[in-house]
Design a protein around this motif. Structure first.
Motif, PDB file in Angstrom:
ATOM      1  N   LEU A  50      47.347 -57.940  46.430  1.00 23.83           N
ATOM      2  CA  LEU A  50      47.864 -56.757  47.125  1.00 23.83           C
ATOM      3  C   LEU A  50      47.537 -55.453  46.394  1.00 23.83           C
ATOM      4  N   PRO A  51      47.810 -55.305  45.099  1.00 23.82           N
ATOM      5  CA  PRO A  51      47.447 -54.037  44.435  1.00 23.82           C
ATOM      6  C   PRO A  51      45.949 -53.801  44.377  1.00 23.82           C
ATOM      7  N   PHE A  52      45.178 -54.882  44.359  1.00 22.49           N
ATOM      8  CA  PHE A  52      43.731 -54.702  44.348  1.00 22.49           C
ATOM      9  C   PHE A  52      43.222 -54.210  45.706  1.00 22.49           C
ATOM     10  N   LEU A  53      43.834 -54.688  46.787  1.00 20.93           N
ATOM     11  CA  LEU A  53      43.479 -54.171  48.104  1.00 20.93           C
ATOM     12  C   LEU A  53      43.838 -52.690  48.221  1.00 20.93           C
ATOM     13  N   PHE A  54      44.988 -52.325  47.674  1.00 25.48           N
ATOM     14  CA  PHE A  54      45.383 -50.925  47.700  1.00 25.48           C
ATOM     15  C   PHE A  54      44.400 -50.080  46.888  1.00 25.48           C
ATOM     16  N   ALA A  55      43.964 -50.590  45.749  1.00 24.70           N
ATOM     17  CA  ALA A  55      42.987 -49.865  44.931  1.00 24.70           C
ATOM     18  C   ALA A  55      41.661 -49.705  45.677  1.00 24.70           C
ATOM     19  N   ALA A  56      41.259 -50.723  46.430  1.00 29.12           N
ATOM     20  CA  ALA A  56      40.022 -50.612  47.210  1.00 29.12           C
ATOM     21  C   ALA A  56      40.159 -49.550  48.297  1.00 29.12           C
ATOM     22  N   LEU A  57      41.343 -49.465  48.934  1.00 25.48           N
ATOM     23  CA  LEU A  57      41.566 -48.432  49.940  1.00 25.48           C
ATOM     24  C   LEU A  57      41.514 -47.038  49.317  1.00 25.48           C
ATOM     25  N   VAL A  58      42.116 -46.881  48.150  1.00 24.46           N
ATOM     26  CA  VAL A  58      42.061 -45.592  47.443  1.00 24.46           C
ATOM     27  C   VAL A  58      40.620 -45.241  47.073  1.00 24.46           C
ATOM     28  N   THR A  59      39.841 -46.251  46.722  1.00 25.77           N
ATOM     29  CA  THR A  59      38.434 -46.008  46.391  1.00 25.77           C
ATOM     30  C   THR A  59      37.663 -45.488  47.599  1.00 25.77           C
ATOM     31  N   LEU A  60      37.896 -46.081  48.755  1.00 23.16           N
ATOM     32  CA  LEU A  60      37.213 -45.609  49.971  1.00 23.16           C
ATOM     33  C   LEU A  60      37.575 -44.160  50.278  1.00 23.16           C
ATOM     34  N   VAL A  61      38.847 -43.826  50.119  1.00 22.69           N
ATOM     35  CA  VAL A  61      39.259 -42.447  50.364  1.00 22.69           C
ATOM     36  C   VAL A  61      38.572 -41.502  49.376  1.00 22.69           C
ATOM     37  N   GLY A  62      38.513 -41.905  48.121  1.00 24.95           N
ATOM     38  CA  GLY A  62      37.869 -41.060  47.124  1.00 24.95           C
ATOM     39  C   GLY A  62      36.380 -40.882  47.372  1.00 24.95           C
ATOM     40  N   ALA A  71      34.837 -53.903  45.131  1.00 27.46           N
ATOM     41  CA  ALA A  71      34.554 -55.221  45.693  1.00 27.46           C
ATOM     42  C   ALA A  71      34.795 -56.328  44.669  1.00 27.46           C
ATOM     43  N   ALA A  72      34.407 -56.078  43.422  1.00 22.63           N
ATOM     44  CA  ALA A  72      34.637 -57.076  42.377  1.00 22.63           C
ATOM     45  C   ALA A  72      36.125 -57.299  42.130  1.00 22.63           C
ATOM     46  N   ALA A  73      36.904 -56.220  42.175  1.00 21.43           N
ATOM     47  CA  ALA A  73      38.346 -56.352  41.959  1.00 21.43           C
ATOM     48  C   ALA A  73      39.010 -57.133  43.091  1.00 21.43           C
ATOM     49  N   LEU A  76      42.333 -47.146  37.446  1.00 18.68           N
ATOM     50  CA  LEU A  76      43.522 -47.340  36.603  1.00 18.68           C
ATOM     51  C   LEU A  76      44.486 -48.351  37.230  1.00 18.68           C
ATOM     52  N   ILE A  77      44.568 -48.377  38.550  1.00 20.03           N
ATOM     53  CA  ILE A  77      45.440 -49.356  39.223  1.00 20.03           C
ATOM     54  C   ILE A  77      44.952 -50.777  38.934  1.00 20.03           C
ATOM     55  N   GLY A 135      37.611 -52.786  37.318  1.00 19.22           N
ATOM     56  CA  GLY A 135      38.300 -51.564  36.915  1.00 19.22           C
ATOM     57  C   GLY A 135      37.418 -50.656  36.089  1.00 19.22           C
ATOM     58  N   VAL A 136      36.614 -51.245  35.194  1.00 17.92           N
ATOM     59  CA  VAL A 136      35.705 -50.435  34.375  1.00 17.92           C
ATOM     60  C   VAL A 136      34.639 -49.773  35.243  1.00 17.92           C
ATOM     61  N   LEU A 137      34.118 -50.508  36.223  1.00 22.67           N
ATOM     62  CA  LEU A 137      33.117 -49.925  37.118  1.00 22.67           C
ATOM     63  C   LEU A 137      33.699 -48.778  37.942  1.00 22.67           C
ATOM     64  N   LEU A 138      34.948 -48.897  38.334  1.00 24.41           N
ATOM     65  CA  LEU A 138      35.583 -47.791  39.065  1.00 24.41           C
ATOM     66  C   LEU A 138      35.677 -46.540  38.207  1.00 24.41           C
TER      67      LEU A 138
END
Length: 229
Positions: A57-69, A16-18, A83-84, A123-126
């Motif tokens: 855009l890359p931050f939205l993609f990272a958030a989607l990857v986070t939800l999947v994880g 969310a922060a990203a 890392l993204i 990114g650090v929190l992820l």
């Protein structure tokens, strides 16, 4: 279970922060969503960008990857999302430093602003959430499984370990065991008709003058109550 929940919460906060960071100032008075995604590879320009084509855009993609994880409880997937976020943030800093000649921390409306710090913190929190998660654990694998009891020797196949006492036979009949006849009344163990006369009267009860039916010179008598000597 507790580690997965705690790690998931930390990872979601980082995502969310990203995602929120491009809506804050990144360098000077310029918002992060004003930087085009292609500027990260070709060099920073003064051309503004649409929201969907920006660094968001890359931050939205990272958030989607986070939800999947988080749903799959995959710590490695969450780590990839971190890392993204860190990778694109550091890439932007490199390109911005090349365009400005140097990078300075914000002061009087110039230099790095809060949006960059928020993206780095996300990114650090992820990554921290990925470290806290324990991941999915399947059923434990049995390695080098050992027989609970040793196999009985060939010469004593009916021994039952571990006491080595006689046990059930190795080869048993698959059919049911025969049941005993519960009837114990008269005639339970009667002999066959051919041997009935001789079987009813033992040899030691034969005396002189006592003859039995079926024998020469025999006389009729009570076959069920033979005389006592």
């Amino acid at each position: 279970m507790v580690r997965n929940v705690l790690g998931s919460v930390v990872a979601l906060v980082g995502a969310a922060a990203a995602v929120q960071s491009p809506f804050h100032s990144w360098y000077g008075e310029r918002l992060g969503r004003d930087y085009r995604i292609q500027d990260l590879f070709g060099g920073i320009t003064g051309v503004s960008s649409s929201v969907i084509g920006s660094i968001l855009l890359p931050f939205l993609f990272a958030a989607l990857v986070t939800l999947v994880g988080v749903v799959l409880r995959s710590r490695w997937t969450v780590a990839v999302a971190g890392l993204i976020v860190l990778g694109f943030t550091v890439l932007w800093m490199v390109r911005q430093g090349q365009a400005a000649g140097s990078l300075t921390v914000g002061g009087e409306g110039s230099g790095l602003q809060w949006g960059v710090a928020q993206a780095l913190a996300g990114g650090v929190l992820l990554l921290l959430g990925a470290l806290l998660m324990s991941g999915r654990r399947g059923a434990p694998r049995r390695r080098n499984a050992v027989e609970p009891y040793p196999v009985p020797p060939d010469d004593r196949p009916d021994t039952w370990p571990p006491t080595q006492e006689p046990g059930p036979a190795a080869m048993t009949s698959p059919g049911p065991e025969p049941e005993a006849d519960p009837y114990t009344g008269p005639g339970r163990h009667r002999a066959s008709p051919a041997d009935e006369d001789t079987a009813a009267y033992p040899a030691q009860d034969v005396h002189d003058g006592d003859t039995y039916p079926g024998r020469p010179g025999g006389r009729e008598r009570d076959r069920y109550h033979p005389p006592h000597p």
